[in-house]
Design a protein around this motif. Sequence first.
Motif, PDB file in Angstrom:
ATOM      1  N   LEU A 179     -12.686  -2.674  -6.141  1.00  0.00           N
ATOM      2  CA  LEU A 179     -11.292  -2.784  -6.585  1.00  0.00           C
ATOM      3  C   LEU A 179     -10.403  -3.353  -5.474  1.00  0.00           C
ATOM      4  O   LEU A 179      -9.529  -4.189  -5.733  1.00  0.00           O
ATOM      5  CB  LEU A 179     -10.770  -1.413  -7.022  1.00  0.00           C
ATOM      6  CG  LEU A 179     -11.349  -0.861  -8.322  1.00  0.00           C
ATOM      7  CD1 LEU A 179     -10.932   0.596  -8.516  1.00  0.00           C
ATOM      8  CD2 LEU A 179     -10.902  -1.695  -9.513  1.00  0.00           C
ATOM      9  N   ASP A 180     -10.644  -2.913  -4.243  1.00  0.00           N
ATOM     10  CA  ASP A 180      -9.851  -3.409  -3.123  1.00  0.00           C
ATOM     11  C   ASP A 180     -10.098  -4.895  -2.896  1.00  0.00           C
ATOM     12  O   ASP A 180      -9.166  -5.652  -2.599  1.00  0.00           O
ATOM     13  CB  ASP A 180     -10.193  -2.612  -1.853  1.00  0.00           C
ATOM     14  CG  ASP A 180      -9.334  -3.031  -0.675  1.00  0.00           C
ATOM     15  OD1 ASP A 180      -8.113  -2.810  -0.721  1.00  0.00           O
ATOM     16  OD2 ASP A 180      -9.886  -3.604   0.287  1.00  0.00           O
ATOM     17  N   PHE A 181     -11.339  -5.319  -3.049  1.00  0.00           N
ATOM     18  CA  PHE A 181     -11.663  -6.735  -2.890  1.00  0.00           C
ATOM     19  C   PHE A 181     -10.957  -7.569  -3.959  1.00  0.00           C
ATOM     20  O   PHE A 181     -10.374  -8.626  -3.665  1.00  0.00           O
ATOM     21  CB  PHE A 181     -13.172  -6.942  -2.980  1.00  0.00           C
ATOM     22  CG  PHE A 181     -13.598  -8.381  -2.854  1.00  0.00           C
ATOM     23  CD1 PHE A 181     -13.677  -8.980  -1.611  1.00  0.00           C
ATOM     24  CD2 PHE A 181     -13.892  -9.136  -3.982  1.00  0.00           C
ATOM     25  CE1 PHE A 181     -14.050 -10.322  -1.492  1.00  0.00           C
ATOM     26  CE2 PHE A 181     -14.265 -10.465  -3.873  1.00  0.00           C
ATOM     27  CZ  PHE A 181     -14.348 -11.057  -2.625  1.00  0.00           C
ATOM     28  N   ILE A 182     -10.988  -7.102  -5.201  1.00  0.00           N
ATOM     29  CA  ILE A 182     -10.328  -7.833  -6.287  1.00  0.00           C
ATOM     30  C   ILE A 182      -8.824  -7.908  -6.041  1.00  0.00           C
ATOM     31  O   ILE A 182      -8.200  -8.966  -6.199  1.00  0.00           O
ATOM     32  CB  ILE A 182     -10.620  -7.160  -7.646  1.00  0.00           C
ATOM     33  CG1 ILE A 182     -12.109  -7.299  -8.011  1.00  0.00           C
ATOM     34  CG2 ILE A 182      -9.758  -7.771  -8.751  1.00  0.00           C
ATOM     35  CD1 ILE A 182     -12.517  -6.501  -9.238  1.00  0.00           C
ATOM     36  N   ALA A 183      -8.246  -6.807  -5.620  1.00  0.00           N
ATOM     37  CA  ALA A 183      -6.786  -6.730  -5.504  1.00  0.00           C
ATOM     38  C   ALA A 183      -6.244  -7.438  -4.271  1.00  0.00           C
ATOM     39  O   ALA A 183      -5.184  -8.078  -4.335  1.00  0.00           O
ATOM     40  CB  ALA A 183      -6.352  -5.264  -5.500  1.00  0.00           C
ATOM     41  N   ASN A 184      -6.954  -7.350  -3.152  1.00  0.00           N
ATOM     42  CA  ASN A 184      -6.331  -7.717  -1.872  1.00  0.00           C
ATOM     43  C   ASN A 184      -7.034  -8.792  -1.058  1.00  0.00           C
ATOM     44  O   ASN A 184      -6.448  -9.308  -0.105  1.00  0.00           O
ATOM     45  CB  ASN A 184      -6.226  -6.460  -0.991  1.00  0.00           C
ATOM     46  CG  ASN A 184      -5.401  -5.369  -1.649  1.00  0.00           C
ATOM     47  OD1 ASN A 184      -4.341  -5.642  -2.209  1.00  0.00           O
ATOM     48  ND2 ASN A 184      -5.883  -4.133  -1.605  1.00  0.00           N
ATOM     49  N   SER A 185      -8.263  -9.136  -1.386  1.00  0.00           N
ATOM     50  CA  SER A 185      -8.997 -10.065  -0.528  1.00  0.00           C
ATOM     51  C   SER A 185      -8.381 -11.464  -0.544  1.00  0.00           C
ATOM     52  O   SER A 185      -7.998 -11.989  -1.596  1.00  0.00           O
ATOM     53  CB  SER A 185     -10.464 -10.147  -0.973  1.00  0.00           C
ATOM     54  OG  SER A 185     -11.152 -11.084  -0.177  1.00  0.00           O
ATOM     55  N   ARG A 222      -5.792  -8.768 -10.746  1.00  0.00           N
ATOM     56  CA  ARG A 222      -5.459  -8.269  -9.403  1.00  0.00           C
ATOM     57  C   ARG A 222      -4.397  -7.170  -9.472  1.00  0.00           C
ATOM     58  O   ARG A 222      -4.448  -6.186  -8.718  1.00  0.00           O
ATOM     59  CB  ARG A 222      -4.974  -9.426  -8.518  1.00  0.00           C
ATOM     60  CG  ARG A 222      -5.999 -10.525  -8.343  1.00  0.00           C
ATOM     61  CD  ARG A 222      -5.659 -11.449  -7.191  1.00  0.00           C
ATOM     62  NE  ARG A 222      -6.070 -10.863  -5.908  1.00  0.00           N
ATOM     63  CZ  ARG A 222      -6.038 -11.519  -4.752  1.00  0.00           C
ATOM     64  NH1 ARG A 222      -5.633 -12.782  -4.722  1.00  0.00           N
ATOM     65  NH2 ARG A 222      -6.424 -10.952  -3.637  1.00  0.00           N
ATOM     66  N   ASP A 223      -3.462  -7.338 -10.379  1.00  0.00           N
ATOM     67  CA  ASP A 223      -2.423  -6.322 -10.522  1.00  0.00           C
ATOM     68  C   ASP A 223      -3.026  -5.003 -11.018  1.00  0.00           C
ATOM     69  O   ASP A 223      -2.676  -3.930 -10.524  1.00  0.00           O
ATOM     70  CB  ASP A 223      -1.359  -6.821 -11.503  1.00  0.00           C
ATOM     71  CG  ASP A 223      -0.161  -5.903 -11.565  1.00  0.00           C
ATOM     72  OD1 ASP A 223       0.473  -5.675 -10.517  1.00  0.00           O
ATOM     73  OD2 ASP A 223       0.151  -5.386 -12.658  1.00  0.00           O
ATOM     74  N   LEU A 262     -16.851   0.717 -13.674  1.00  0.00           N
ATOM     75  CA  LEU A 262     -15.924  -0.416 -13.700  1.00  0.00           C
ATOM     76  C   LEU A 262     -15.828  -1.032 -15.097  1.00  0.00           C
ATOM     77  O   LEU A 262     -14.766  -1.518 -15.497  1.00  0.00           O
ATOM     78  CB  LEU A 262     -16.350  -1.463 -12.680  1.00  0.00           C
ATOM     79  CG  LEU A 262     -15.970  -1.134 -11.228  1.00  0.00           C
ATOM     80  CD1 LEU A 262     -16.704  -2.048 -10.256  1.00  0.00           C
ATOM     81  CD2 LEU A 262     -14.460  -1.255 -11.024  1.00  0.00           C
ATOM     82  N   LYS A 263     -16.924  -1.000 -15.843  1.00  0.00           N
ATOM     83  CA  LYS A 263     -16.863  -1.477 -17.232  1.00  0.00           C
ATOM     84  C   LYS A 263     -15.966  -0.577 -18.073  1.00  0.00           C
ATOM     85  O   LYS A 263     -15.162  -1.060 -18.882  1.00  0.00           O
ATOM     86  CB  LYS A 263     -18.274  -1.515 -17.838  1.00  0.00           C
ATOM     87  CG  LYS A 263     -19.139  -2.672 -17.373  1.00  0.00           C
ATOM     88  CD  LYS A 263     -20.466  -2.647 -18.105  1.00  0.00           C
ATOM     89  CE  LYS A 263     -21.368  -3.804 -17.689  1.00  0.00           C
ATOM     90  NZ  LYS A 263     -22.663  -3.790 -18.418  1.00  0.00           N
ATOM     91  N   VAL A 264     -16.095   0.728 -17.888  1.00  0.00           N
ATOM     92  CA  VAL A 264     -15.228   1.665 -18.605  1.00  0.00           C
ATOM     93  C   VAL A 264     -13.769   1.411 -18.235  1.00  0.00           C
ATOM     94  O   VAL A 264     -12.889   1.365 -19.100  1.00  0.00           O
ATOM     95  CB  VAL A 264     -15.624   3.129 -18.296  1.00  0.00           C
ATOM     96  CG1 VAL A 264     -14.620   4.094 -18.911  1.00  0.00           C
ATOM     97  CG2 VAL A 264     -17.029   3.422 -18.804  1.00  0.00           C
ATOM     98  N   ILE A 313     -21.292  -9.826 -11.330  1.00  0.00           N
ATOM     99  CA  ILE A 313     -21.381 -10.942 -10.390  1.00  0.00           C
ATOM    100  C   ILE A 313     -20.565 -10.654  -9.129  1.00  0.00           C
ATOM    101  O   ILE A 313     -21.019 -10.884  -7.989  1.00  0.00           O
ATOM    102  CB  ILE A 313     -20.908 -12.250 -11.057  1.00  0.00           C
ATOM    103  CG1 ILE A 313     -22.004 -12.811 -11.970  1.00  0.00           C
ATOM    104  CG2 ILE A 313     -20.511 -13.287 -10.030  1.00  0.00           C
ATOM    105  CD1 ILE A 313     -23.224 -13.374 -11.245  1.00  0.00           C
ATOM    106  N   ILE A 314     -19.333 -10.149  -9.314  1.00  0.00           N
ATOM    107  CA  ILE A 314     -18.481  -9.826  -8.153  1.00  0.00           C
ATOM    108  C   ILE A 314     -19.149  -8.759  -7.297  1.00  0.00           C
ATOM    109  O   ILE A 314     -19.163  -8.845  -6.054  1.00  0.00           O
ATOM    110  CB  ILE A 314     -17.090  -9.371  -8.630  1.00  0.00           C
ATOM    111  CG1 ILE A 314     -16.358 -10.549  -9.288  1.00  0.00           C
ATOM    112  CG2 ILE A 314     -16.268  -8.818  -7.469  1.00  0.00           C
ATOM    113  CD1 ILE A 314     -15.079 -10.156 -10.016  1.00  0.00           C
TER     114      ILE A 314
END
Length: 1066
Positions: free
Chosen positions: A296-302, A356-357, A245-247, A268-269
């Motif tokens: 990624l799904d949590f960031i985008a859609n939660s 999120r995008d 995820l950092k990359v 943290i997330i």
Amino acid sequence: MGSEATYTDSTNLKLRELLKEAQHDYSPESTKIINDFVCSIKKAIDQIPEDLQVTADLGPGFVRDIGADKVEFKFKKPKSIEIGGSYSFQCVAKPDVHVDLFLRLPKECFYEKDYLNYRYHAKRFLYLCIIKKYLKLSSLIQEVRWSTFHNEARKPFLVVYPAARLSGNAAFFVKIIPTSTSLFCASKLILERNNVRSLNQEGVLQATPKYNSSILEDMFLEDNFEFVKRTFMGWKELGEALILLKVWARQRSSIYAHDCLSGFLISIIMAYLASKSGKNRINKPMNVIQILRITLDFIANSKIWDHGLYFQPDGESNISNKDRRKQFQSFPVIICDSFGFNLAFRMSLSGFQELRDEASLALSCIDKCKDGGFDEMFMTKIDFPAKYDYCIRLNLKGSREVYSCGFCLDEECWRKYEQKVLSIIDQALRGRTKLVRVIWRNATFECNIEDGLSTLDGEALLIGISINSMEEAFKQAVMGPSPEEKDKALEFRKFWGDKATLRWFRDGKIAEVAVWEHEESERHIIIKEIIEHVLSHHLSLPKENIISIVDQLDFSLRHGNKDPISFSVNLLKAFDNLSKHLRLLDDIPLRISSVQPLDSAFRLTSVFPPPPHPLAYEDSVGVKPQKLTSTCIQPLEVMIQLEGSGNWPMDDLAMEKTKSAFLMKIGESLQEKWGISCTATEDDVDVFLSGYAFRLKILHERGLSLVQKQGNAHVKRVLSSDKKLFVRGQHSSMINGLRGRYPIYGPVVRLAKRWVSAHLFSNSLTEEAIELLVAYLFLKPLPFRPPSSRITGFLRFLRLLSEYDWSFSALIVDINGDLTPEDDKEINHNFMSNQREYKDNMQNISPAMFVATVYDKASEAWTSVSPTAAELRRLATYAASSAKFLTSVIMQNLNDSYRWECLFRTPLNNYNAVILLHRDKLPFPHRLLFPSEINQGRKILHGNPSKIFQPFLLPGDLRGSLEEMKNKLMVNFDPLRYFIHDIEREFPEKFKVWYDSLGGDAIGLTFGNKSSKKRGRNNNCEDKDVVDSLRAVGELGKGFVRNIYLLKAPKNKLRHGYLRSVSDRD
């Protein structure tokens, strides 16, 4: 999970290899080097004498600019110095190898109320000044620099570079980050309190939530990192997912920023998702891919983001709604630790929307792209120039307006200015944009903070704009309220200034309006003009400090001051007129059933669509030729089909003769019925109508069936005339439909074609191939969205050319979504067969670019001959260099016109010989971008211009009759094309020819294999045979060739030569 099927064994292997490359080497040798260096830092700090008097004299500029008082203290050694950050739980992601060293500030250096009025920040800085002074005395330390914590100038930290290096000569550094655990009472720093007394309105103190959070962050830093460390320690899959995820985030400069995401916030997330607070969405049995997707799904859609993320200690009740509302009044994004401190207090709303995008796009890559989106997610750089449709730079160096109210109150002045710019642009472009991003990375490693904060404006403020739809974005008017709504009308006029006017519309409505009137071909600059106007009006910025990257490349498409695409309206009307006349013909044996345009000018992708020619009108229309009337006219090919009949001959030659007879009859009928001039040859019939020359071609389906019956693979590659027409018709129809869906497609293609020709690749890449390459950018845009500006699309085209893996992948362009899985298999089979044939061809002259479509699954139409592997390597090298140069011009303060022109100036020293042509003998001299000159090599030949050909009618010709002038008109005459053909015919193996088909005056020659071998054997003297051949070339082009130069054969590879040529532009 469903996504697991997306990740094949090859993708898992790629992820393993990426992790090997990204993970730091925690071997005993590397660990010892780092530990020894940390020990040397501790030792240097330990040697600082106690009770050393510290005053503001160590950093007078910083203390003055943050407005602190009572900053004197006696130095005490830090309470502790401990390794923290991702290095402590082995999740460092290369190439940024660093160690966070948490230095706990001693309570004895602070008073109880030092949380007020920036005293803490001043003492924190002065404490580091003492440490920096003593660290520089150590011989083990190479350099000590200042940096800022997440771009927060009031919170600098030290970056320490060791003299030693890790294995493999890898560099690393140490960040010394102060912490203030238990230094103040947390209740004194709650959000609604004011702790900067100078921040008040009419005597009423204002809350300082950002300032308070800045101090609370240092107080809880160690505890929060300890929590993250406990979560990640011993959990291999979680750690590897964090590195990936950092990359992913670092490849996206718009989200890996001070107001959005950091490595710490990612951890943290993930820790939240792995905790009870996050309902253990991530748990131990999961693999790396599952963890990656869930995050990624949590960031985008939660929807949890709407209520905030809270780490709840066991046994405690949930946060009250009142406390949640307080948090959201101060911050758009909430990630609260167990102490109630918002870890995301720096995150802006625009930054969060962007995050999120990007997460949503990453999920689309996983689901839709090959290999689970590996290349799109981890290997593709998504920077400002390639991501946003419009990039704007504000040069604010020395602008006192930025800090007129002080450098630091609750927020720093740079963050306030970001918000101000964002607010103005948001209001000005309401309804036109999908997203506006404003980032000012004002604090850099080179900053000298002791001298104060006024120097932290060297970097430009960047604005990135993604537009919603072209229709909305390019509207010429901003509608305001009616004059009866006085308050709203006053507000509208105040915002738009002198652009606001009162207008009466046809429907009787009267309203305030701001208007930007432009022709269709220039509406892309409306957004630029709006931005320049509102920023100048509200921020008093001079327009030369507002650099909008919008129209800088338009010069390459212009004819004088006009874009010739504006002639397309006349052309399409003329074509409709022709089509109507053809369908009305009733005195030919078979009536015309369909008329289809083939030329790229009809689909608005021609760089130079022809203007109406005064000598190409019907006999009944008299248009007087003007000065500089061209003697040449481009024919525009049109395909017609006739009614069905069983009387067509079966023989190929007889069929072609029958077509010619039909065309002759069509020409005669047009002449007799409507006085439309036509000229005929054995192969073509040209119809002159409404200022244009239309070249008619007949398609008959029997020709297609004859070809399809051939089973021999070699015959398939030699397309019949009917097959060629059919393919061109299919291509033209599909590209025209695509352009209707994406209006910016046409300008991007035109820029791409201009660039290809300007760098002398006209012989290597057909215009249809270029159209398909650009179409791919719109149809397969991930990890981006389809481009909506010409410069962004052009940059992506250059990167596609240079970065696509042509050796291992077919480029499939499915314009209408017609291809089935079976079609994909057939295309891949054809590609593999093509690759085997290429490997078997030791001469390396097989085509190396495989571009497949629904009408051409074997890539036979446009890339069956070129580019070869050598041509493609050269093309990719030029594209990579141009992409790099274009990126730097957009991002840096390099906005003079010459820099932009350099993108289309090709270095002529990359050829063995160069032919310069007489510019006034080119058929369309006005299309020449830059006159070519050579200042090196040996001049082999100089030729005088011919007097036979003139590109324009002479003054004497204009005094003749219309018929006499028409007789001087030459259809499809291009001396350059004929000259190139003659060189290739006479010297097929000696020279490889490179040229610009769109109006260049230079031809490059590189030696063929045989010539190269001869030169290799005779390096110390000139090859007489080559010189004689060049003179023979001059004879072929006598009257057209100006000079021929023999240059020294390049000793270095092309890559080095071209990149050096580009660097010389700087």
